[in-house]
Design a protein around this motif. Structure first.
Motif, short mmCIF file in Angstrom:
data_model
loop_
_atom_site.label_atom_id
_atom_site.label_comp_id
_atom_site.label_asym_id
_atom_site.label_seq_id
_atom_site.Cartn_x
_atom_site.Cartn_y
_atom_site.Cartn_z
N HIS A 13 -35.14 67.56 -11.22
CA HIS A 13 -36.30 67.03 -11.95
C HIS A 13 -36.25 65.50 -11.96
O HIS A 13 -35.17 64.91 -11.92
CB HIS A 13 -36.31 67.55 -13.39
CG HIS A 13 -36.78 68.96 -13.51
ND1 HIS A 13 -38.01 69.31 -14.00
CD2 HIS A 13 -36.18 70.14 -13.16
CE1 HIS A 13 -38.16 70.63 -13.97
NE2 HIS A 13 -37.06 71.15 -13.47
N LEU A 15 -35.94 62.07 -13.43
CA LEU A 15 -35.46 61.42 -14.65
C LEU A 15 -35.78 59.93 -14.53
O LEU A 15 -35.37 59.27 -13.58
CB LEU A 15 -33.96 61.63 -14.82
CG LEU A 15 -33.35 61.15 -16.14
CD1 LEU A 15 -33.87 61.98 -17.31
CD2 LEU A 15 -31.83 61.21 -16.09
N TRP A 58 -35.23 63.90 -21.14
CA TRP A 58 -36.16 64.99 -20.81
C TRP A 58 -37.17 65.20 -21.94
O TRP A 58 -36.80 65.25 -23.10
CB TRP A 58 -35.40 66.29 -20.57
CG TRP A 58 -34.31 66.23 -19.54
CD1 TRP A 58 -33.00 66.53 -19.73
CD2 TRP A 58 -34.44 65.89 -18.15
NE1 TRP A 58 -32.29 66.37 -18.56
CE2 TRP A 58 -33.14 65.98 -17.57
CE3 TRP A 58 -35.51 65.50 -17.35
CZ2 TRP A 58 -32.92 65.71 -16.23
CZ3 TRP A 58 -35.28 65.22 -16.01
CH2 TRP A 58 -33.99 65.33 -15.46
N SER A 63 -40.28 60.82 -18.61
CA SER A 63 -39.57 62.02 -18.13
C SER A 63 -40.18 63.24 -18.82
O SER A 63 -39.68 63.72 -19.83
CB SER A 63 -38.07 61.92 -18.44
OG SER A 63 -37.50 60.79 -17.82
N THR A 65 -40.64 66.39 -18.01
CA THR A 65 -40.21 67.77 -17.76
C THR A 65 -38.79 67.97 -18.28
O THR A 65 -38.19 67.05 -18.84
CB THR A 65 -40.25 68.08 -16.24
OG1 THR A 65 -39.34 67.21 -15.56
CG2 THR A 65 -41.66 67.89 -15.69
N LEU A 66 -38.26 69.18 -18.10
CA LEU A 66 -36.89 69.49 -18.52
C LEU A 66 -36.35 70.57 -17.59
O LEU A 66 -36.99 71.60 -17.40
CB LEU A 66 -36.86 69.95 -19.98
CG LEU A 66 -35.49 70.11 -20.63
CD1 LEU A 66 -35.54 69.74 -22.11
CD2 LEU A 66 -34.99 71.56 -20.51
N CYS A 70 -30.97 73.26 -18.33
CA CYS A 70 -30.56 72.36 -19.41
C CYS A 70 -30.75 73.08 -20.74
O CYS A 70 -31.88 73.30 -21.17
CB CYS A 70 -31.39 71.08 -19.35
SG CYS A 70 -30.84 69.81 -20.49
N VAL A 76 -27.29 67.77 -21.14
CA VAL A 76 -27.95 66.46 -21.01
C VAL A 76 -26.90 65.40 -20.64
O VAL A 76 -27.14 64.55 -19.79
CB VAL A 76 -28.68 66.07 -22.31
CG1 VAL A 76 -29.33 64.70 -22.16
CG2 VAL A 76 -29.73 67.11 -22.68
N ASP A 79 -26.13 65.63 -17.06
CA ASP A 79 -27.21 65.04 -16.25
C ASP A 79 -27.09 63.52 -16.21
O ASP A 79 -27.34 62.90 -15.18
CB ASP A 79 -28.58 65.44 -16.83
CG ASP A 79 -28.91 66.92 -16.59
OD1 ASP A 79 -28.32 67.51 -15.68
OD2 ASP A 79 -29.77 67.45 -17.32
N PRO A 197 -41.26 70.86 -22.93
CA PRO A 197 -39.92 70.26 -22.77
C PRO A 197 -39.49 69.47 -24.00
O PRO A 197 -38.30 69.47 -24.35
CB PRO A 197 -40.06 69.36 -21.54
CG PRO A 197 -41.51 69.18 -21.33
CD PRO A 197 -42.18 70.39 -21.87
#
Length: 282
Positions: A13, A15, A58, A63, A65-66, A70, A76, A79, A197
């Motif tokens: 995704h 970020l 997220w 940002s 989406t998520l 996760c 997180v 990530d 999200p």
């Protein structure tokens, strides 16, 4: 003027993050319902001697989406470590606000050799008190029902993020008035795409795990800062963390609430610069 963001694909995704300055690396982690923009005053000052990276988590900021995989704040944190790998940053200090402080602590527990310094502003790494969980779930239910941020809720939340005297003080303070308006606008800009999200991230932040005992093992330089005139975190919580983390420094910020780094930017920056000057960046 807003901070300019770029993006990397992390966990499949996009970020988004700010990346400015050169020198030892500082990673800024905002709290629930905030964004990388909250660190503008710090980044403006600190890019004179540091490389500043500030993430939109997220469901926040750009940002929107998520990742499906996760599920908690540890994910997180992983990530973020992946982002630092992608940026070829091996060692850094982390400055976390609110739930971003809990994520910062998870990063230290996950990769202690990589994090040289830790700052937690209005954060708490223990279980969220039950009364808060109920209150915050109520706020999120309103967002879920509206599939947007209701205007009245945005106003109420904005008041909670600033100090108890902020609305009064803002009558004589143009910068504070603008900060309050910008935060309120950021909340009202939340749209239907962002809501799922954001709600999942909120659930992860509200029902985070208790790491109070785990942080007792931390030996890195740590600064714990708390605004003394806020609604969302208490000085007692900062005392608990200060007691748990051996050698940590405790900073009280008067006339400030949850966004103490905005309300008392000059004071916070001064102490942050002093703290970072004692961190041994490898």
């Amino acid at each position: 003027m807003s901070l300019q963001l770029t993006r990397k694909t992390i966990n499949q995704h996009p970020l988004h993050y700010v990346d400015q300055g050169t020198g030892p690396v500082l990673l800024f982690c905002h709290g629930l319902l905030a964004s990388s923009q909250m660190w503008q005053a710090q980044i403006t000052e600190l890019t004179k001697q540091y490389r500043c990276i500030a993430v939109d988590f997220w469901g926040h900021g750009q940002s929107k989406t998520l990742p499906e995989r996760c599920e908690n704040l540890q994910d997180v944190a992983k990530d973020l470590l992946d982002l630092m790998d992608t940026l070829e940053v091996s060692n850094f200090a982390v400055i976390g606000h609110g739930s971003g402080g809990a994520i910062a602590a998870e990063m230290v527990l996950m990769a202690p050799a990589r994090v040289q310094g830790l700052v937690m502003l209005n954060s708490f790494v223990g279980f969220e008190p039950q009364v808060n969980c109920v209150k915050y779930q109520g706020f999120m239910a309103q967002v879920a029902n509206a599939q947007a941020m209701p205007t009245a809720l945005a106003t109420s939340l904005t008041e909670l993020f600033f100090s108890k005297d902020a609305m009064l003080l803002s009558q004589q303070n143009v910068a504070l008035t603008q900060a309050i308006e910008q935060f309120n606008q950021q909340l009202t800009d939340i749209n239907a795409v962002q809501v799922p999200p954001l709600l999942k991230f909120a659930n992860m932040a509200i029902f985070k795990r208790d790491t109070l005992e785990s942080v007792e093992t931390l030996t890195l330089p740590t600064l714990i800062a708390v605004g003394l005139n806020g609604y969302l975190r208490t000085a007692l919580e900062s005392y608990l963390m200060h007691d748990c983390i051996d050698g940590s420094q405790l900073l009280h910020i008067d006339q400030a609430g949850h966004l103490a780094n905005i309300e008392q930017a000059e004071f916070f920056n001064q102490h942050l610069i002093d703290f970072l000057s004692k961190v041994n960046f490898n």
